[in-house]
Design an enzyme around this catalytic site. Sequence first.
Site, PDB file in Angstrom:
ATOM      1  N   LYS A   1      16.211  22.642  40.328  1.00 47.01           N
ATOM      2  CA  LYS A   1      16.769  21.292  40.455  1.00 47.01           C
ATOM      3  C   LYS A   1      17.384  20.854  39.120  1.00 47.01           C
ATOM      4  O   LYS A   1      16.934  21.283  38.055  1.00 47.01           O
ATOM      5  CB  LYS A   1      15.608  20.379  40.840  1.00 47.01           C
ATOM      6  CG  LYS A   1      15.883  18.902  40.884  1.00 47.01           C
ATOM      7  CD  LYS A   1      14.590  18.206  41.298  1.00 47.01           C
ATOM      8  CE  LYS A   1      14.469  16.762  40.892  1.00 47.01           C
ATOM      9  NZ  LYS A   1      14.598  16.406  39.522  1.00 47.01           N
TER      10      LYS A   1
ATOM     11  N   LYS B   1      15.983  24.339  33.318  1.00 48.89           N
ATOM     12  CA  LYS B   1      16.482  25.712  33.507  1.00 48.89           C
ATOM     13  C   LYS B   1      16.990  26.289  32.181  1.00 48.89           C
ATOM     14  O   LYS B   1      16.704  27.426  31.850  1.00 48.89           O
ATOM     15  CB  LYS B   1      17.648  25.732  34.504  1.00 48.89           C
ATOM     16  CG  LYS B   1      17.265  25.451  35.926  1.00 48.89           C
ATOM     17  CD  LYS B   1      18.470  25.500  36.841  1.00 48.89           C
ATOM     18  CE  LYS B   1      19.500  24.426  36.509  1.00 48.89           C
ATOM     19  NZ  LYS B   1      19.028  23.055  36.729  1.00 48.89           N
TER      20      LYS B   1
ATOM     21  N   LYS C   1      28.359  21.826  32.202  1.00 47.27           N
ATOM     22  CA  LYS C   1      27.811  21.035  31.078  1.00 47.27           C
ATOM     23  C   LYS C   1      27.774  21.874  29.788  1.00 47.27           C
ATOM     24  O   LYS C   1      27.678  21.330  28.695  1.00 47.27           O
ATOM     25  CB  LYS C   1      26.401  20.582  31.473  1.00 47.27           C
ATOM     26  CG  LYS C   1      25.791  19.520  30.584  1.00 47.27           C
ATOM     27  CD  LYS C   1      24.728  18.705  31.348  1.00 47.27           C
ATOM     28  CE  LYS C   1      23.626  19.562  31.914  1.00 47.27           C
ATOM     29  NZ  LYS C   1      22.339  19.575  31.299  1.00 47.27           N
TER      30      LYS C   1
ATOM     31  N   ASP D   1      23.263  22.643  41.406  1.00 47.49           N
ATOM     32  CA  ASP D   1      23.834  22.249  42.691  1.00 47.49           C
ATOM     33  C   ASP D   1      23.942  23.415  43.670  1.00 47.49           C
ATOM     34  O   ASP D   1      24.687  24.356  43.450  1.00 47.49           O
ATOM     35  CB  ASP D   1      25.227  21.650  42.417  1.00 47.49           C
ATOM     36  CG  ASP D   1      25.834  21.067  43.664  1.00 47.49           C
ATOM     37  OD1 ASP D   1      25.251  21.247  44.746  1.00 47.49           O
ATOM     38  OD2 ASP D   1      26.885  20.427  43.544  1.00 47.49           O
TER      39      ASP D   1
END
Lengths: 300, 508
Positions: free
Chosen positions: A42, A47, A73, A160
């Site tokens: 998520k 991560k 990002k 995502d």
Amino acid sequence: MSPLDAKAPPVLKGQDGDGSVQVHQDMSVKIDGAKVFAVYGKGGIGKSTTSSNLSVAFSKLGKRVLQIGCDPKHDSTFTLTGRLVPTVIDTLKDVDFHAEELRPEDFVYEGFNGVQCVEAGGPPAGTGCGGYVVGQTVKLLKQHHMLEDTDVVIFDVLGDVVCGGFAAPLQHADRALVVTANDFDSIYAMNRIIAAVQAKAKNYNVRLAGCVANRSKDTDEVDRYCDTVGFKRLAHLPDLDAIRRSRLKKKTLFAMDPDEDIIAVQKEYIRLAETLWAGTDPQAPSALEDRHIFELLGFD
Amino acid sequence: MKLTVWTYEGPPHVGAMRVATGMKDLHFVLHAPQGDTYADLLFTMIERRGHRPPVTYTTFQARDLGSDTADLFKATCQDAYDRFKPQALIVAASCTAELIQDDPGGLAQSMGLPVPVIPLELPSYQRKEAFGTSETFLQLVRHLAGPVERTPEVTCNILGPTGLGFRHRDDVAEIEKLLLGMGIGINVIGPMGSSPADIARLGAAHFNVMLYPESAEPACRHLERAFGQPYTKCVPLGVGATRDFIKEVAELADMSQPSLESPDLRLPWWSRSVDSTYLTGKRVFVFGDATHAMAAARVARDEMGFEVVGMGCYNREFARPMRALAKDYGLEALITDDYLEVERAIEALQPEMILGTQMERHIGKRLGIPCAVISAPVHVQDFPARYSPQMGWEGANVLFDTWIHPLVMGLEEHLLHMFREDFEFHDAAGPSHHGGHTPASEIKVDVPEMTVTEDGLSWAVDAEKELRKIPFFVRGKARRNTEKFASEKGLSTISIDTLYEAKAHYAR
């Protein structure tokens, strides 16, 4: 019937999700030699923190590691290099997508303890495809023979599940690792990820390795879910302030002043790296339907 | 992809052939249809090699496609091995064979031949010849070069020369002489002249000389990573670059105070001693492979006193340093592999000389601009029988000679005056070396109309007529100078007087 018709690829409609048509990857971009891991979870679950620390752990085991950040990002390798490195897509834009003008040092940066860092970058928000970006990055690394001199490749994937940037690394990965926490939202996301990876596993070599309980004091909820679906927890990282501070200091945990907690966490990452390097049995959990997961974990 | 009549580079398998052809005891099995064997001619006819390239083609035909082309490939490999007994084998598919997807690498490796089999991946539809050369050499080095003990004395490898290279034979000799003169031993020269066994002992050298980055950069980078061998980055083309190269080598070899002079070097004095109006300020356009073009730009500006008005290269792999250098010269580099684009650029710039490849020589012929060849691709006449290097001290002398020759000799101020009415210098006369002069009586001087320039300057009819008396090869310059002079003076019409005032002005 012309001869070509007989050779047409099978249309595996719907096998990895409703309405999708499976397209197989070009053999020339297959990653040979290295063990390839893809890290999922998520958004905001940690991560990048997990990937970076795991990369260093592999490098401490004497492996040559390449970490590929696949999030637009582009801060996946931030704690390894101590800065935001230029992304592959930005670099390609500079040369008008004439990839042959580039040299490895234009897009691969050496981070802490010799970990090689790449940020794939991403298309502008709302346009383009993250999967294309990952595909181009792998192609570029392959062309420059970067993957032949590597033992471990870690894809740090964006959160995502519906994005092409999610699916692309699965074509290359041997094992997928899910980062979660001991709360409903993270486990719910893990459930979705498991469903997505299982769908891909029908056509690709990727298999689930297990999950990492991150930023959690307890693991009871995670374990309850794992027992129900037949999944495995490979590591447990406590909710340590030192981990948060390490990010602020642009460092991995291995570069922090060692205290008792930090040494314990370092050991856990090393243990995880050893487990993954030794090889994990492919997991085949069956994701729960939404109704069941609500029943299992409640709404709190 | 574009259809084109001429190209600067061939497909990547030609690059692989250039490596194989330069080497000894290596054999190349190329999965290719009949037509692809034409590439042999490049080496036997253009380079005048005394033997055929060590390449065996599978030469499949249309009817083979109905049966098993993979078996055909394996049989060809076995035959080639049995017949030539090479120390190593390289295998690849040509652009046409790539389409049938037989995976020659996998097939050959499964045959269990008693020598190393090196598969090459040559993406024919994305990359070109120079990539094929550098990739083939890299794969040979990766597969064959192992860790070996360093030589006790300081030695280096000279890396990059291949078959069909522009003056590679003589460059290597010149640089070998230069290095030996500095007291540095030569471990291996390759790929040209080496065998797979030689490649295996590359690691014994203390450093590498990257003579041709186009073919050797990936291999040099690999050797630096694998064996910690640094490599030279400066290519000794021209006097300044040769001095920089010597300094770089001295640093790598841990020597102090190397000699930066040679009694054999004549370029500096030669270029100073010729009449300054003959060389100085000549507007030149430079194009070729990036290494040669960048070096030529430096020689042209700093050693010959030319003005570089345009430069570029056809190989994208080195486009970035090319662009950076062009910026230093106040220019924008032309990076293209389309010779028509190069022709348009030359036409627009109207240089007085082109330093280019065989393609630019053709362009020069069409446009009536002299051209000296500085880079591959080259024609049979650029493989001379005599010693004619481009690199090092003697290379600098050769550059002087070859760049001066295409300029029309005797182009000096007083001669222009003496002969300006001469029938031989007239437009219709044609170049004197073609023999067939038009008799003076037949030359009709067409009386020009009054011309008006873009800036609104007009040439009086008599001035225009006078201008036509100036030999064609300097007329453009005279016209430009006069127009510049007139607009600076605020004149609207150029008369004969203006023409001579301008001439006097610029002569000062």
